[in-house]
Design an enzyme around this catalytic site. Structure first.
Site, mmCIF file in Angstrom:
data_model
loop_
_atom_site.group_PDB
_atom_site.id
_atom_site.type_symbol
_atom_site.label_atom_id
_atom_site.label_comp_id
_atom_site.label_asym_id
_atom_site.label_seq_id
_atom_site.Cartn_x
_atom_site.Cartn_y
_atom_site.Cartn_z
ATOM 1 N N GLN A 1 5.648 11.619 1.291
ATOM 2 C CA GLN A 1 5.421 11.950 2.613
ATOM 3 C C GLN A 1 5.647 13.616 2.841
ATOM 4 O OE1 GLN A 1 7.160 9.281 1.964
ATOM 5 N NE2 GLN A 1 6.852 7.840 3.636
ATOM 6 N N GLY B 1 5.675 7.155 10.696
ATOM 7 C CA GLY B 1 6.316 8.035 11.720
ATOM 8 C C GLY B 1 6.822 7.324 12.855
ATOM 9 N N LYS C 1 14.493 8.513 6.946
ATOM 10 C CA LYS C 1 13.849 8.483 5.483
ATOM 11 C C LYS C 1 14.732 8.361 4.602
ATOM 12 C CE LYS C 1 10.277 7.633 4.492
ATOM 13 N NZ LYS C 1 10.319 5.942 4.348
ATOM 14 N N ASP D 1 14.171 7.674 12.864
ATOM 15 C CA ASP D 1 13.661 6.376 13.116
ATOM 16 C C ASP D 1 14.182 5.361 14.071
ATOM 17 O OD1 ASP D 1 12.330 7.303 10.236
ATOM 18 O OD2 ASP D 1 11.138 5.993 11.105
HETATM 19 O O1 MRU Z 1 8.332 5.569 6.321
HETATM 20 P P1 MRU Z 1 7.747 6.549 7.300
HETATM 21 O O2 MRU Z 1 7.113 7.400 6.592
HETATM 22 O O3 MRU Z 1 7.240 6.086 8.280
HETATM 23 O O4 MRU Z 1 9.001 7.255 7.685
HETATM 24 C C1 MRU Z 1 9.221 8.447 8.466
HETATM 25 C C2 MRU Z 1 10.320 9.113 8.738
HETATM 26 O O5 MRU Z 1 11.324 8.793 8.162
HETATM 27 C C3 MRU Z 1 10.386 10.281 9.735
HETATM 28 O O6 MRU Z 1 11.134 11.061 9.532
HETATM 29 C C4 MRU Z 1 10.909 9.689 11.133
HETATM 30 O O7 MRU Z 1 9.729 8.580 11.516
HETATM 31 C C5 MRU Z 1 10.593 10.656 12.191
HETATM 32 S S1 MRU Z 1 8.732 10.657 12.495
HETATM 33 C C6 MRU Z 1 8.709 11.991 13.846
#
Ligand code: MRU
Length: 352
Positions: free
Chosen positions: A192, A49, A244, A233
């Site tokens: 997730q 995240g 994601k 991200d």
């Molecule tokens: O690969 P991840 O689980 O780190 O991806 C996370 C995401 O895509 C979340 O939507 C994003 O980081 C926002 S978290 C507040």
């Protein structure tokens, strides 16, 4: 009522991290003592995240400087952490910020202390951001009369300190008695949504259902969703958003059905150096994650694709700004999402 979730804690010279690869089956805490340990936890998504990745990276620099007071440890901490995951800009933001604060002091305990203070400051900043995002986002959703929300991946307390980003307004809307249902997409390949968002929503007592990723567009088209709300991200200077993989498809479905598509995230996720989404580096992860599904509570995986099948695993995609109805930050809401409003948010941040 369940205790608020806290996925990361710096205590007694150790970074304690709830291992998210094992949730929801096991609540096991990792003890991280150096930059390499933090980088490894980030790579395998034990810590994940965007804002949480940033906070952990900041502490990673501080741990390394506390462990080794020599002249090379700052560069080593930087190099070890910076490449751990390429898409979430919070990682580079935090490593750079903590490294700069540390570099103002000569090698030694003073440098390590300065790094730890800066890492703590980033964590406190993100906790405050999450609280403000909860309020701004819930106000917006309330105004739009949104009661049924679809969310993708996990953008709650496991992904950001405090209440999270996209899940923060959801929790606030629930507290105000205005939320009916959350649809959480499972979020293949690492699930997730099914594992982490369902775990968080369950703890919060929020009515929810998990759906397969492929069900989202059809449910949106049939009028069963009032808005899509996701985290981010990296937000480019023109408002394009990396999140994601699968997010772009949900944005297209929301646009076709004329329902709001809302992104929530702190200003630390805006990258003014990246002019548009085309420049965002997309992390490509091990194809093995696509070829398999979890088979046991230990996190072991079971192969579903034939042995010789080629699999592709882009972990993120980019949603263009024109598909985004609003971007909710701690400094307010950008609506519509464009270059001028993103710059306005950053300028406001620079004033503090
Ligand atoms: O690969 P991840 O689980 O780190 O991806 C996370 C995401 O895509 C979340 O939507 C994003 O980081 C926002 S978290 C507040």
């Amino acid at each position: 009522m369940a205790q608020p979730l806290q996925a990361l804690r710096h205590d007694g010279g150790i970074l304690w991290a709830l291992d998210q690869t094992l949730l929801p089956w096991q609540e096991r805490w990792l003890k991280l003592r150096d930059a390499q340990g933090v980088a490894d936890a980030l790579k395998r998504l034990s810590i994940r995240g965007a804002p949480l990745i940033g906070v952990a990276s900041g502490y990673g620099v501080a741990l390394e400087l506390a462990r080794d007071h020599g002249p090379d440890s700052l560069q080593r901490a930087h190099d070890t952490l910076i490449a751990a995951r390429p898409t979430a800009v919070n990682l580079a933001y935090a490593v750079k910020r903590v490294a700069e604060a540390a570099a103002a002091h000569p090698p030694g305990p003073g440098r390590a202390g300065a790094a730890l203070d800066e890492a703590r400051a980033i964590e406190h900043q993100e906790i405050a951001a999450s609280a403000a995002i909860a309020a701004h986002g819930a106000d917006l959703l309330s105004e739009l009369r949104v009661r049924r929300i679809l969310t993708h991946c996990n953008a709650g307390a496991l992904a950001a300190p405090g209440r999270g980003t996209a899940l923060a307004p959801i929790a606030e809307l629930h507290a105000r008695g205005e939320l009916e249902l959350v649809l959480a997409t499972e979020t293949r390949p690492l699930l997730q949504g099914a594992r982490l968002t369902a775990y968080e929503l369950g703890r919060l007592g929020i009515e929810h259902a998990v759906i397969v990723d492929g069900a989202a567009a059809g449910l949106i088209a049939r009028g069963e969703v009032d808005a899509v709300l996701v985290g981010c991200d990296r937000v480019a200077a023109n408002g394009d958003v990396a999140n994601k993989v699968g997010t772009y498809g949900h944005a297209l479905a929301a646009s076709a059905a004329r329902i709001p598509f809302v992104v929530a995230g702190p200003c630390s996720t805006i990258d003014p150096e990246t002019s548009s989404g085309a420049e965002i580096v997309i992390e490509h992860r091990d194809p093995w994650e696509v070829a398999t599904v979890p088979s046991e509570s230990s996190g072991a995986r079971f192969r579903i694709a034939p042995d010789d099948t080629r699999c592709l695993n882009p972990a993120f995609d980019v949603t263009p700004a024109e598909l985004i109805t609003a971007f909710v930050t701690e400094r307010g809401v950008a609506c519509p999402v464009d270059h001028e409003r993103i710059a306005g948010l950053l300028h406001a941040a620079a004033l503090r």
